[in-house]
Design a protein around this motif. Sequence first.
Motif, short mmCIF file in Angstrom:
data_model
loop_
_atom_site.label_atom_id
_atom_site.label_comp_id
_atom_site.label_asym_id
_atom_site.label_seq_id
_atom_site.Cartn_x
_atom_site.Cartn_y
_atom_site.Cartn_z
N ASP A 123 0.86 -1.18 0.00
CA ASP A 123 0.00 0.00 0.00
C ASP A 123 0.90 1.24 0.00
O ASP A 123 1.56 1.54 1.00
CB ASP A 123 -0.90 -0.02 1.24
N CYS A 124 0.94 1.94 -1.12
CA CYS A 124 1.84 3.10 -1.25
C CYS A 124 1.52 4.20 -0.24
O CYS A 124 2.40 5.00 0.10
CB CYS A 124 1.77 3.65 -2.67
N SER A 125 0.29 4.25 0.23
CA SER A 125 -0.07 5.27 1.22
C SER A 125 0.55 4.99 2.58
O SER A 125 0.55 5.85 3.46
CB SER A 125 -1.59 5.36 1.36
N GLN A 127 3.83 3.91 2.93
CA GLN A 127 5.28 3.74 2.75
C GLN A 127 6.08 4.33 3.92
O GLN A 127 7.19 3.85 4.21
CB GLN A 127 5.73 4.33 1.43
N LYS A 166 6.50 -0.54 -7.35
CA LYS A 166 5.07 -0.23 -7.36
C LYS A 166 4.80 1.26 -7.14
O LYS A 166 3.90 1.83 -7.77
CB LYS A 166 4.34 -1.03 -6.29
N CYS A 167 5.55 1.89 -6.25
CA CYS A 167 5.24 3.27 -5.83
C CYS A 167 6.21 4.31 -6.36
O CYS A 167 5.96 5.51 -6.24
CB CYS A 167 5.21 3.36 -4.30
#
Length: 286
Positions: A123-125, A127, A166-167
């Motif tokens: 979940d990039c939020s 990181q 991914k991010c």
Amino acid sequence: MKTRIYIIILFSIGFFLFSCKSDKKYKPENLRELTNIELREKAINKTLFQLDDAIYKNESGLVISKDSIKKLNTKSWFLERYVDNNGKIKELIIRKATEKDIAFKEELISLFQKTPIQVSNIDCSKQEEILSEIYKLDQEMRSGNNIFDPEIDIQNLITIKNLIKKCGMPTLEEVNSKQMSAIWLVFQHADNDIRKEYFPLLKQAAKNGDIKKSAIALMEDRILMYDRKPQIYGSQVIKDNKTDKWKLYNLENKETVDRRRKEVGLNPLSEYLKRWDIEFKVKQVK
């Protein structure tokens, strides 16, 4: 990540040898030793061995307690792994590592780390939380009397590679400086080929002001050392096999090294080397 699985197939971890020496080396009965080919296959396939029930012995066949071996250095020793008919490791024989053993351990680490990985559900939020945890895991096992666990480095590397894939590469607008340094730490502790693969990305982050230039200088020196080339900033030291003392690894243009170090925010080399009791008396050209 927190599950402690001992990855002997990757690192052939060695420990202190407790015993009286014997002319006849001990060999386990009804067990066979894993071959290098099998270990390479395991590294490529990322197959782990669970060693909770395995018995550690020295070359004379005397049992060594797990509490004792966990406290000791892992670099100078090699483990021969003996399995039963089901392929389960039952005994681990500890012996002094040869240069060939050390090279093989490095090969296994490289094979494991180079194996392609699939992007995990990151979940990039989150990181910031992910990088804080990685920083904590990396530093805790390298401080005080904590036991070094190579599995943590592997898991941290997989997580960071997935996060970047991914991010994208984080910036200081998204995370704090300690969280950014977690990324550098993971690659600094990785295989040299992986360091070289991600070095341009990290160097660009330094140019953008997201990572310290001094950290990138240390990484560049380490890359050069592992490639057997002269270093630039003098950050890498090695043990002298004859004297067992630390010495400065091969350095190019010694008379201007302090100028280069100042450009990236490092103190004079003579001061830096004091922590290893190394004297550096080369007159500097300003």
